[in-house]
Scaffold this active site. Sequence first.
Site, PDB file in Angstrom:
ATOM      1  N   PRO A  17       0.802  -1.220   0.000  1.00 12.46           N
ATOM      2  CG  PRO A  17      -1.017  -1.623   1.423  1.00 12.46           C
ATOM      3  CD  PRO A  17       0.291  -2.214   0.964  1.00 12.46           C
ATOM      4  CD  GLU A  18      -0.141   3.947   1.860  1.00 15.30           C
ATOM      5  OE1 GLU A  18      -1.159   4.563   1.507  1.00 15.30           O
ATOM      6  OE2 GLU A  18      -0.175   2.925   2.578  1.00 15.30           O
ATOM      7  CB  SER A  19       7.386   2.014   0.037  1.00 21.56           C
ATOM      8  OG  SER A  19       6.948   0.720  -0.359  1.00 21.56           O
ATOM      9  CG  HIS A  40       0.565   1.412   7.038  1.00 16.97           C
ATOM     10  ND1 HIS A  40       0.119   2.107   5.939  1.00 16.97           N
ATOM     11  CD2 HIS A  40       1.319   0.391   6.548  1.00 16.97           C
ATOM     12  CE1 HIS A  40       0.579   1.531   4.837  1.00 16.97           C
ATOM     13  NE2 HIS A  40       1.306   0.491   5.177  1.00 16.97           N
TER      14      HIS A  40
END
Length: 298
Positions: free
Chosen positions: A46-48, A77
Amino acid sequence: MKQIPVYHIDAFTNVSFGGNPAGVIPNAEALTEEEMQKIANELNLPESAFLLPSSHPNADFKVKYFTPLEEINFCGHATIGLSWLLATKYNWLNKADQIVFETNVGLIPVTWIKENNQLMSVSMTQVTPKVEEIEINKDTLAQLVGIQSTDLDERYPIKLGYTGNRHLLVPVKTRRAIDLAEPQLKKLGSMNREHHISTTHLFTFDTNGEFDIYTRDFAPGIGIDEDPVTGAANGALAGYLVLEGILSNKEPHQLKIGQGHAIGRPGILYVTIGSKKNEPVIKVAGSAVITIEGKINI
Protein backbone atom coordinates in the site's frame (compact mmCIF):
# COMPACT_ATOMS: atom_id res chain seq x y z
CA MET A 1 24.89 -1.68 -9.07
CA LYS A 2 23.51 -0.31 -5.80
CA GLN A 3 22.24 -2.64 -3.09
CA ILE A 4 19.70 -0.99 -0.78
CA PRO A 5 18.42 -2.59 2.45
CA VAL A 6 14.65 -3.04 2.35
CA TYR A 7 12.12 -4.22 4.92
CA HIS A 8 8.54 -5.44 4.72
CA ILE A 9 6.91 -4.43 8.01
CA ASP A 10 3.37 -5.22 9.11
CA ALA A 11 2.00 -2.31 11.16
CA PHE A 12 -0.82 -2.14 13.70
CA THR A 13 -0.38 -5.80 14.55
CA ASN A 14 1.88 -8.00 16.67
CA VAL A 15 1.83 -10.98 14.29
CA SER A 16 3.22 -11.39 10.79
CA PHE A 17 0.74 -11.18 7.92
CA GLY A 18 -1.71 -9.08 9.91
CA GLY A 19 -2.29 -5.34 9.96
CA ASN A 20 -1.05 -3.19 7.10
CA PRO A 21 2.16 -4.01 5.20
CA ALA A 22 4.61 -1.22 4.43
CA GLY A 23 7.88 -1.13 2.58
CA VAL A 24 10.58 0.60 4.61
CA ILE A 25 13.86 1.72 3.05
CA PRO A 26 16.05 3.13 5.85
CA ASN A 27 19.04 4.26 3.73
CA ALA A 28 17.43 6.11 0.84
CA GLU A 29 19.83 9.02 0.54
CA ALA A 30 21.43 7.57 -2.61
CA LEU A 31 18.10 7.13 -4.40
CA THR A 32 16.44 9.49 -6.85
CA GLU A 33 12.70 10.11 -6.56
CA GLU A 34 12.26 8.12 -9.77
CA GLU A 35 14.03 5.17 -8.16
CA MET A 36 11.92 5.51 -5.03
CA GLN A 37 8.77 5.34 -7.12
CA LYS A 38 10.04 2.30 -8.99
CA ILE A 39 10.89 0.55 -5.72
CA ALA A 40 7.44 1.30 -4.31
CA ASN A 41 5.89 -0.07 -7.48
CA GLU A 42 8.09 -3.18 -7.33
CA LEU A 43 7.23 -3.85 -3.68
CA ASN A 44 3.55 -3.28 -4.57
CA LEU A 45 2.57 -2.63 -0.95
CA PRO A 46 0.00 0.00 0.00
CA GLU A 47 2.77 2.48 0.86
CA SER A 48 6.55 2.54 1.21
CA ALA A 49 8.56 4.92 3.38
CA PHE A 50 12.02 6.19 2.41
CA LEU A 51 14.28 7.58 5.13
CA LEU A 52 16.52 10.53 4.25
CA PRO A 53 18.73 13.03 6.08
CA SER A 54 16.94 16.20 7.18
CA SER A 55 18.24 19.75 7.31
CA HIS A 56 15.39 20.82 9.60
CA PRO A 57 16.80 21.90 12.99
CA ASN A 58 14.06 20.07 14.92
CA ALA A 59 13.95 16.85 12.91
CA ASP A 60 16.06 13.69 13.09
CA PHE A 61 15.21 12.47 9.59
CA LYS A 62 13.14 13.28 6.54
CA VAL A 63 10.62 10.74 5.21
CA LYS A 64 9.08 10.45 1.75
CA TYR A 65 6.09 8.18 1.11
CA PHE A 66 5.08 6.47 -2.11
CA THR A 67 2.20 4.24 -3.15
CA PRO A 68 2.78 1.97 -6.16
CA LEU A 69 1.34 4.81 -8.25
CA GLU A 70 2.53 8.14 -6.80
CA GLU A 71 4.11 10.07 -3.95
CA ILE A 72 1.77 11.02 -1.10
CA ASN A 73 2.30 13.58 1.64
CA PHE A 74 1.89 11.34 4.68
CA CYS A 75 1.28 7.72 5.64
CA GLY A 76 0.46 6.62 9.16
CA HIS A 77 1.11 2.88 9.06
CA ALA A 78 4.41 3.30 7.19
CA THR A 79 5.48 5.79 9.88
CA ILE A 80 4.63 3.23 12.56
CA GLY A 81 6.61 0.56 10.69
CA LEU A 82 9.60 2.84 10.12
CA SER A 83 9.62 3.93 13.77
CA TRP A 84 9.44 0.33 14.97
CA LEU A 85 12.41 -0.55 12.75
CA LEU A 86 14.50 2.37 14.02
CA ALA A 87 13.66 1.58 17.64
CA THR A 88 14.47 -2.14 17.42
CA LYS A 89 17.06 -2.58 14.66
CA TYR A 90 18.82 0.80 14.87
CA ASN A 91 18.79 1.15 18.67
CA TRP A 92 16.78 4.39 18.82
CA LEU A 93 14.86 2.90 21.72
CA ASN A 94 17.97 3.48 23.83
CA LYS A 95 19.20 6.64 22.11
CA ALA A 96 16.26 8.97 22.78
CA ASP A 97 12.73 9.15 24.15
CA GLN A 98 11.36 10.13 20.76
CA ILE A 99 12.26 10.59 17.12
CA VAL A 100 11.02 13.40 14.88
CA PHE A 101 10.35 13.04 11.16
CA GLU A 102 10.19 15.86 8.66
CA THR A 103 7.40 15.14 6.16
CA ASN A 104 5.68 17.07 3.39
CA VAL A 105 2.98 18.12 5.87
CA GLY A 106 5.23 19.08 8.78
CA LEU A 107 7.04 17.49 11.71
CA ILE A 108 5.77 14.16 13.06
CA PRO A 109 7.12 13.24 16.53
CA VAL A 110 7.06 9.56 17.48
CA THR A 111 7.48 8.31 21.04
CA TRP A 112 8.12 4.84 22.44
CA ILE A 113 5.63 3.11 24.71
CA LYS A 114 7.52 0.62 26.90
CA GLU A 115 6.81 -1.90 29.63
CA ASN A 116 9.67 -3.36 31.65
CA ASN A 117 12.04 -1.70 29.16
CA GLN A 118 10.43 -3.62 26.28
CA LEU A 119 8.92 -1.79 23.33
CA MET A 120 5.16 -2.36 23.27
CA SER A 121 4.08 0.20 20.67
CA VAL A 122 5.03 3.47 19.03
CA SER A 123 2.87 6.61 19.10
CA MET A 124 2.93 9.31 16.43
CA THR A 125 1.51 12.80 16.88
CA GLN A 126 -0.20 13.84 13.67
CA VAL A 127 -0.53 17.38 12.34
CA THR A 128 -3.49 19.44 13.54
CA PRO A 129 -6.72 17.94 12.19
CA LYS A 130 -9.18 19.80 9.98
CA VAL A 131 -12.59 19.07 8.48
CA GLU A 132 -14.04 20.35 5.21
CA GLU A 133 -17.49 20.30 3.68
CA ILE A 134 -18.12 18.26 0.55
CA GLU A 135 -21.16 18.34 -1.69
CA ILE A 136 -21.98 14.81 -2.73
CA ASN A 137 -25.21 12.95 -3.41
CA LYS A 138 -25.67 10.34 -0.70
CA ASP A 139 -27.27 7.79 -3.03
CA THR A 140 -24.37 8.17 -5.45
CA LEU A 141 -21.83 7.84 -2.64
CA ALA A 142 -23.51 4.71 -1.29
CA GLN A 143 -23.42 3.19 -4.76
CA LEU A 144 -19.75 4.06 -5.20
CA VAL A 145 -18.69 2.46 -1.90
CA GLY A 146 -20.92 -0.58 -2.46
CA ILE A 147 -23.51 -0.24 0.29
CA GLN A 148 -27.21 0.62 0.40
CA SER A 149 -28.29 4.22 0.93
CA THR A 150 -30.16 3.01 4.03
CA ASP A 151 -26.84 1.78 5.46
CA LEU A 152 -25.57 5.37 5.83
CA ASP A 153 -25.77 6.61 9.41
CA GLU A 154 -27.69 9.88 9.15
CA ARG A 155 -26.76 10.89 12.72
CA TYR A 156 -23.30 11.95 11.56
CA PRO A 157 -22.21 14.21 8.68
CA ILE A 158 -20.25 13.09 5.65
CA LYS A 159 -17.15 15.29 5.69
CA LEU A 160 -13.56 15.48 4.52
CA GLY A 161 -11.08 14.91 7.35
CA TYR A 162 -7.41 15.86 7.29
CA THR A 163 -4.24 15.11 9.26
CA GLY A 164 -1.91 15.28 6.28
CA ASN A 165 -4.11 13.78 3.57
CA ARG A 166 -7.77 14.37 2.71
CA HIS A 167 -10.07 11.48 3.64
CA LEU A 168 -13.75 11.18 2.81
CA LEU A 169 -15.35 10.06 6.09
CA VAL A 170 -18.51 8.00 5.59
CA PRO A 171 -20.63 7.05 8.65
CA VAL A 172 -22.28 3.63 8.36
CA LYS A 173 -24.89 2.07 10.67
CA THR A 174 -23.43 -1.43 11.02
CA ARG A 175 -20.18 -3.34 10.83
CA ARG A 176 -21.95 -5.91 8.66
CA ALA A 177 -22.68 -3.29 6.00
CA ILE A 178 -19.03 -2.20 6.05
CA ASP A 179 -17.78 -5.78 5.78
CA LEU A 180 -20.11 -6.51 2.85
CA ALA A 181 -19.24 -3.32 0.97
CA GLU A 182 -18.19 -3.90 -2.65
CA PRO A 183 -17.03 -0.55 -4.00
CA GLN A 184 -17.01 0.40 -7.66
CA LEU A 185 -13.29 0.98 -7.54
CA LYS A 186 -12.79 2.60 -10.93
CA LYS A 187 -15.61 5.10 -10.43
CA LEU A 188 -14.66 5.71 -6.80
CA GLY A 189 -11.08 6.39 -7.84
CA SER A 190 -12.23 8.92 -10.44
CA MET A 191 -14.42 10.69 -7.88
CA ASN A 192 -11.59 10.81 -5.36
CA ARG A 193 -9.15 12.23 -7.89
CA GLU A 194 -11.71 14.84 -8.92
CA HIS A 195 -12.01 16.06 -5.31
CA HIS A 196 -8.31 15.56 -4.44
CA ILE A 197 -9.22 12.88 -1.88
CA SER A 198 -6.66 10.27 -0.84
CA THR A 199 -9.00 7.67 0.65
CA THR A 200 -12.66 6.94 1.32
CA HIS A 201 -13.01 5.83 4.94
CA LEU A 202 -16.09 3.98 6.17
CA PHE A 203 -16.67 3.93 9.93
CA THR A 204 -19.21 2.65 12.45
CA PHE A 205 -19.73 2.60 16.21
CA ASP A 206 -21.45 -0.81 15.85
CA THR A 207 -18.71 -3.11 17.20
CA ASN A 208 -20.39 -5.28 19.88
CA GLY A 209 -17.90 -3.89 22.38
CA GLU A 210 -14.87 -5.34 20.58
CA PHE A 211 -13.65 -1.87 19.61
CA ASP A 212 -14.82 1.69 20.02
CA ILE A 213 -14.96 2.15 16.24
CA TYR A 214 -14.65 -0.18 13.26
CA THR A 215 -13.44 1.10 9.88
CA ARG A 216 -12.62 0.17 6.31
CA ASP A 217 -10.64 2.24 3.79
CA PHE A 218 -10.56 2.39 -0.02
CA ALA A 219 -7.96 4.35 -2.00
CA PRO A 220 -8.14 3.43 -5.71
CA GLY A 221 -7.43 7.03 -6.71
CA ILE A 222 -3.84 6.70 -5.45
CA GLY A 223 -3.29 3.12 -6.60
CA ILE A 224 -4.54 1.15 -3.56
CA ASP A 225 -7.83 -0.71 -3.93
CA GLU A 226 -8.09 -1.21 -0.16
CA ASP A 227 -5.71 0.04 2.54
CA PRO A 228 -5.93 -2.58 5.32
CA VAL A 229 -5.26 -0.55 8.50
CA THR A 230 -4.82 3.18 8.09
CA GLY A 231 -3.10 5.44 10.63
CA ALA A 232 -3.64 8.65 8.67
CA ALA A 233 -7.33 8.08 7.93
CA ASN A 234 -8.16 7.01 11.49
CA GLY A 235 -6.27 10.01 12.83
CA ALA A 236 -8.36 12.24 10.56
CA LEU A 237 -11.47 10.43 11.78
CA ALA A 238 -10.53 11.11 15.41
CA GLY A 239 -10.09 14.80 14.61
CA TYR A 240 -13.48 14.88 12.87
CA LEU A 241 -15.21 13.31 15.88
CA VAL A 242 -14.07 16.18 18.12
CA LEU A 243 -14.33 19.01 15.61
CA GLU A 244 -17.89 17.98 14.72
CA GLY A 245 -18.90 17.69 18.39
CA ILE A 246 -19.55 13.94 18.23
CA LEU A 247 -17.02 13.60 21.05
CA SER A 248 -16.59 16.35 23.64
CA ASN A 249 -13.60 18.63 23.25
CA LYS A 250 -13.64 19.29 27.01
CA GLU A 251 -11.92 16.05 27.95
CA PRO A 252 -9.35 13.62 26.51
CA HIS A 253 -10.43 10.45 24.74
CA GLN A 254 -8.86 7.03 24.22
CA LEU A 255 -10.16 5.07 21.24
CA LYS A 256 -9.54 1.49 20.19
CA ILE A 257 -10.15 1.18 16.45
CA GLY A 258 -10.36 -2.08 14.52
CA GLN A 259 -9.71 -2.37 10.81
CA GLY A 260 -8.60 -4.93 8.22
CA HIS A 261 -10.78 -7.80 9.43
CA ALA A 262 -12.89 -7.82 6.25
CA ILE A 263 -9.85 -8.72 4.13
CA GLY A 264 -8.06 -11.07 6.51
CA ARG A 265 -5.50 -8.56 7.80
CA PRO A 266 -6.90 -7.58 11.22
CA GLY A 267 -5.23 -4.69 12.98
CA ILE A 268 -5.78 -2.45 16.00
CA LEU A 269 -5.01 1.24 16.41
CA TYR A 270 -4.98 3.09 19.73
CA VAL A 271 -5.89 6.73 19.23
CA THR A 272 -5.59 9.43 21.87
CA ILE A 273 -7.40 12.75 21.45
CA GLY A 274 -6.10 15.59 23.60
CA SER A 275 -5.90 19.34 23.16
CA LYS A 276 -3.35 22.12 23.09
CA LYS A 277 -4.18 25.82 22.70
CA ASN A 278 -7.83 24.82 22.07
CA GLU A 279 -6.89 22.64 19.11
CA PRO A 280 -7.20 18.84 19.02
CA VAL A 281 -3.99 16.82 19.33
CA ILE A 282 -4.23 13.41 17.70
CA LYS A 283 -1.85 10.59 18.63
CA VAL A 284 -2.07 7.23 16.86
CA ALA A 285 -0.26 4.26 18.38
CA GLY A 286 0.33 0.66 17.42
CA SER A 287 2.83 -2.14 17.29
CA ALA A 288 4.56 -3.68 14.28
CA VAL A 289 6.33 -6.80 13.07
CA ILE A 290 9.33 -6.99 10.73
CA THR A 291 8.16 -9.74 8.39
CA ILE A 292 10.74 -9.68 5.58
CA GLU A 293 14.20 -8.11 5.37
CA GLY A 294 16.66 -8.15 2.52
CA LYS A 295 18.25 -6.03 -0.20
CA ILE A 296 17.01 -4.61 -3.46
CA ASN A 297 19.35 -4.23 -6.42
CA ILE A 298 19.30 -0.97 -8.37
